[in-house]
Design an enzyme around this catalytic site. Structure first.
Site, short mmCIF file in Angstrom:
data_model
loop_
_atom_site.label_atom_id
_atom_site.label_comp_id
_atom_site.label_asym_id
_atom_site.label_seq_id
_atom_site.Cartn_x
_atom_site.Cartn_y
_atom_site.Cartn_z
N GLU A 163 0.86 -1.28 -0.03
CA GLU A 163 0.02 0.00 0.17
C GLU A 163 0.80 1.09 -0.11
OE1 GLU A 163 -3.17 -0.01 2.85
OE2 GLU A 163 -4.12 -1.91 1.97
N GLU A 355 -5.56 -8.61 0.77
CA GLU A 355 -6.24 -8.31 1.87
C GLU A 355 -7.59 -7.89 1.46
OE1 GLU A 355 -4.63 -4.79 4.00
OE2 GLU A 355 -2.60 -5.40 3.85
C1 GCO Z 1 -3.99 -1.74 5.21
C2 GCO Z 1 -2.89 -2.33 5.86
C3 GCO Z 1 -3.31 -3.28 7.02
C4 GCO Z 1 -4.49 -2.90 7.70
C5 GCO Z 1 -5.73 -3.17 7.32
C6 GCO Z 1 -7.10 -2.79 8.15
O1 GCO Z 1 -4.33 -2.05 4.08
O2 GCO Z 1 -4.28 -0.71 5.69
O3 GCO Z 1 -2.30 -3.10 4.80
O4 GCO Z 1 -1.98 -3.16 7.74
O5 GCO Z 1 -4.38 -3.32 9.03
O6 GCO Z 1 -5.92 -2.88 5.79
O7 GCO Z 1 -6.94 -1.33 8.10
#
Ligand code: GCO
Length: 452
Positions: A163, A355
């Protein structure tokens, strides 16, 4: 409709969010260590000092992965555990932790998927200029080499960055994440350019030095515009919204993904950023555009758009009382159809959902279990949409649930629980939630237990 027979089912975490042990074995401080110490920056003054104490409990946690039935586990390496100063002297203790973790995962039949950088940037390098420093790409490549030399005989799946929109945008533009800077846009975009060059050098390093064939991707993020109807006009409006670069923000797709997959910054982005756009060379753009094997997508939610009568893209208001997660993120399952579809159509790489998940009001009930029916329903709805994108021709290769266990949710501290496994942060007791057992069944059926 079904998921491909080699579809990979996993769960994800990141080093700073779960490891704790910030002082152990010579680990170097990171920008998040320092950020947590700044009053008011993290909810409740929470820190990553202990988190899930994974550094000392990794064997227990790998056993949980096996109990659930995960096929793969996406985790990140703490750069400053391996190189406490970010460069130079390697910490054998730090590298040894990941060495053993990889062995334990393989022994448990869980495929390790390694993210090289998930926001915990070495403080020593930040103090030398951080991502803005002209040497920052080389620093990242040198770190990558140390990791690849030690782990690539067993690790074959790699993601360079998690990200960049977040750690550059929130960390260097809005300042709500570490290191907490609010830089002028020209500097933000220079940092972003260095990050992209760093990504390219890291891919080159893996390709050159991996001891086994490497499958390489990265994990950008972003909310997904969902067309209000299936009309060609609304679909095109959503696609336009997804790839539009907006001045004053790095929250977009094309500014990041076009250099990586097309070797150029998007013309529309160069236009809106104007003089703030970085100076770049053809060689740098060639470096950024290293061939990848998959595009990871971190997708949680979306927003509805349509083509307005005047030809503009109109974002539609939320429906009153629409379903939201504990963190007030809108539940928008079609985001996991349209995000993969739009990215597949534009870049043509296999998609891995690196994710997806939700924060829930999770606690241990009187019966000793953690009942999280909302998460089971959320995941069912999103995965049906992902399956639909595959049925419509998108090459979807895998899905990593965010997250394996409740952990440190950055500036929100420990108040939002995303895990398949509940963690009592006072006792470190782990409890599989109902969703963990549900997910295990889903994995064993390769998604066949999902509602039609
Ligand atoms: C993100 C990060 C994660 C977060 C998850 C929830 O995508 O922001 O990769 O570390 O914890 O997304 O916000």
């Amino acid at each position: 409709m079904a998921f491909s027979k080699n579809f990979v089912w996993g769960a994800a975490t990141s080093s700073f969010q779960i490891e704790g042990a910030l002082e152990a074995d010579g680990r170097g401080r990171t920008v998040w260590d320092a950020f947590c110490e700044k009053p008011g920056k993290v909810h409740g003054g929470d820190t990553g000092a202990v988190a899930c104490d994974h550094y000392h409990r990794s064997k227990e946690d790998v056993a949980l992965m096996r109990e659930i039935g995960l096929q793969a586990y996406r985790f990140s390496l703490a750069w400053s555990r391996i190189l406490p100063e970010g460069v130079g002297q390697v910490s054998e203790a730090g590298l040894g932790f990941y060495d053993r973790l990889v062995d334990d995962l393989l022994a448990a039949g869980v495929q390790p998927w390694v993210t090289l950088f998930h926001w915990d940037y070495p403080l020593a390098l930040y103090q030398r200029g951080g991502w803005l420093h002209e040497d920052s790409p080389k620093w990242f490549a040198d770190y990558t080499r140390v990791v690849v030399d030690r782990l690539s005989d067993r690790v074959q799946h790699w993601m360079t960055l998690n990200e960049p929109q977040c750690f550059v945008g929130l960390g260097h533009q809005t300042g709500i994440h570490a290191p907490g800077d609010q830089l002028p846009q020209a500097q933000v975009l220079l940092a972003a350019h260095r990050v992209l060059v760093a990504h390219g050098l890291a891919v080159q390093t893996i390709r050159q030095h991996a001891k086994k064939p490497a499958v390489i991707g990265w994990a950008p993020t972003g909310d997904v515009p969902v067309p209000e109807t299936n009309s060609a006009a609304d679909i095109e409006a959503a696609r336009e919204a997804y790839y539009t670069v907006r001045n004053g923000s790095v929250w977009n797709q094309a500014w990041w993904l076009d250099p990586v997959f097309k070797g150029e910054y998007p013309a529309q982005g160069l236009e809106v950023y104007g003089a703030d756009a970085p100076k770049f060379t053809a060689e740098e753009m060639r470096t950024i555009r290293q061939p990848l094997d998959f595009l990871g997508l971190n997708i949680y939610n979306g927003y509805h758009v349509r083509r307005a009568a005047d030809g503009s893209v109109e974002q539609l208001p939320r429906q009153l009382g629409n379903p939201q997660t504990h963190m007030h993120w809108n539940v928008t399952p079609p985001a996991l159809y349209w995000g993969p579809r739009f990215q597949w159509e534009r870049y043509g790489l296999p998609i891995v959902i690196t994710e997806n998940g939700m924060s829930g009001h999770d606690w241990v009930a009187l019966d000793g279990h953690v009942h999280d029916p909302a998460r089971i329903d959320y995941l069912s709805r999103y995965l049906r949409e992902l399956r639909r994108s595959a049925a419509d021709g998108v090459d979807v290769r895998g899905y990593f649930q965010w997250t394996l266990m409740d952990n440190f949710e950055w500036a929100e501290g420990y108040r939002y629980r995303f895990g398949l496994v509940h963690v009592d942060f006072n006792t470190q007791k782990r409890t599989l939630k109902d969703s963990a057992r549900w997910y295990g069944e889903l994995i064993r059926s390769n998604g066949a237990t999902l509602p039609a």
